[in-house]
Write an enzyme that holds these catalytic residues in place. Structure first.
Site, PDB file in Angstrom:
ATOM      1  N   GLU A  43      14.006  28.133  49.599  1.00  0.00           N
ATOM      2  CA  GLU A  43      14.446  26.792  49.198  1.00  0.00           C
ATOM      3  C   GLU A  43      15.094  27.411  47.642  1.00  0.00           C
ATOM      4  O   GLU A  43      14.896  28.165  47.270  1.00  0.00           O
ATOM      5  CB  GLU A  43      13.254  26.619  48.642  1.00  0.00           C
ATOM      6  CG  GLU A  43      12.918  25.636  47.977  1.00  0.00           C
ATOM      7  CD  GLU A  43      11.106  25.270  47.344  1.00  0.00           C
ATOM      8  OE1 GLU A  43      11.428  23.497  47.170  1.00  0.00           O
ATOM      9  OE2 GLU A  43      10.106  26.012  47.645  1.00  0.00           O
ATOM     10  N   LYS A 116      12.639  17.047  48.545  1.00  0.00           N
ATOM     11  CA  LYS A 116      11.160  17.306  48.993  1.00  0.00           C
ATOM     12  C   LYS A 116      10.106  15.852  48.306  1.00  0.00           C
ATOM     13  O   LYS A 116      10.176  15.480  47.359  1.00  0.00           O
ATOM     14  CB  LYS A 116      10.508  18.372  47.779  1.00  0.00           C
ATOM     15  CG  LYS A 116       9.574  18.739  48.039  1.00  0.00           C
ATOM     16  CD  LYS A 116       9.369  19.831  47.082  1.00  0.00           C
ATOM     17  CE  LYS A 116       8.800  20.971  47.108  1.00  0.00           C
ATOM     18  NZ  LYS A 116       8.524  22.316  46.517  1.00  0.00           N
ATOM     19  N   CYS A 153       9.406  23.035  52.041  1.00  0.00           N
ATOM     20  CA  CYS A 153       7.819  24.477  50.435  1.00  0.00           C
ATOM     21  C   CYS A 153       7.054  23.540  50.667  1.00  0.00           C
ATOM     22  O   CYS A 153       5.766  23.826  51.427  1.00  0.00           O
ATOM     23  CB  CYS A 153       8.225  24.606  49.706  1.00  0.00           C
ATOM     24  SG  CYS A 153       7.490  26.010  48.997  1.00  0.00           S
TER      25      CYS A 153
END
Length: 294
Positions: A43, A116, A153
């Site tokens: 990331e 995300k 994540c």
């Protein structure tokens, strides 16, 4: 057998973006020459993890998509004939930014992107200051190596995200990641957190009958504000199979460049043995749309 050779780059980042990009290019090139077909990066791999502080100057790190980084990694993908999963700080418009994974196809084109969806806000992880939650939904990205369920994540803690990718035909789940130890926690607590992180993702593999690929950064990154002792990213990048079996787990304190071979066709057999999708009670799950059922 539909075998896929997956390359993972677990790296320690430094303050120089140019140096990070140079080392990433070297690592990608090496993995491709060793036979990797799909290469997954960690990331926000271009820079230090800037979310340890709230600093408007850090928005200067963001860039448009398409932009310099998609051009840089797209050229690598084309010259090496590989698919690359990148993780970028996207500038969508002035004052509007996302944490965005971009997949580059073998010909250098953008196969797709994912913004995300789940944005954390914890000490040293002040991501809500920087990132607007994604608005592209949970949709796999079709590539020459397969249909990739790319998430990022904090998304990895949510079974709903993994399930929605699986229900749209993802052949594997991929999580670029930046997570580490809080220095004030005891060694025992640190290990409980690392094992919980691994276990929940292996659970997604089992529940959906899909391989999981997670690539985390590694090493200590100091807190520019001095309020904390920084984040010691715990590495431990791994590949798990559709029954949660660990094919590989990297070191928690060293850089690694690894290729793991997986058989994508094996998921079909696992789903025949464990037909979780068949037995889901889709007529009874309406309450999951509530924040909490009082």
């Amino acid at each position: 057998m539909k075998e896929l050779k997956i390359g993972m780059l677990q790296q320690h980042n430094v303050a120089s973006t140019e140096d990070n990009l140079r080392r990433l290019a070297e690592g990608i090139t090496d993995l491709a020459r060793r036979g990797a077909e799909l290469i997954v990066l960690q990331e926000l791999h271009n820079s230090l993890y800037f979310c340890q502080v709230e600093d408007v100057g850090n928005f200067d790190l963001a860039e448009p998509i398409p932009g310099p980084s998609t051009g840089f990694f797209g050229q690598l993908a084309k010259s090496l004939g590989v698919v690359i999963v990148t993780s970028l700080f996207e500038k969508r418009a002035p004052g509007l930014y996302h944490n965005t994974a971009v997949v580059l196809e073998r010909d250098g084109s953008i196969a797709g992107k994912y913004r995300k969806m789940h944005i954390p806000d914890d000490p040293a992880y002040y991501e809500k200051f920087y990132f607007t939650p994604g608005d592209l939904g949970f949709h796999p990205i079709d590539t020459s190596v397969g249909r990739l369920g790319v998430l990022v994540c904090w998304d990895q803690w949510y079974p709903e995200a993994a399930r929605l990718m699986a229900l749209q035909g993802a052949e594997l789940l991929i999580y670029p990641t930046a997570i580490g130890y809080e220095s004030s926690d005891t060694p025992e607590e640190q290990q409980r957190q690392r094992e919980a992180w691994t276990t929940v993702q292996r659970g997604h593999a089992v529940a959906n009958g899909l391989p999981v690929v997670t690539v985390n950064r590694v090493g200590l990154e100091t807190d520019p504000s001095g309020q904390t002792q920084g984040i010691n990213f715990w590495g431990s990048s791994f590949v798990a199979g559709p029954q949660g079996e660990l094919f590989y787990r990297a070191s928690d304190n060293e850089e690694e460049s690894t290729i793991v071979n997986i058989d994508l066709d094996h998921s079909e057999q696992v789903r025949r043995w464990w037909p979780f999708l068949r037995d889901r009670r889709i007529d009874k799950y309406g309450d999951i749309l509530n924040r909490f059922n009082d």
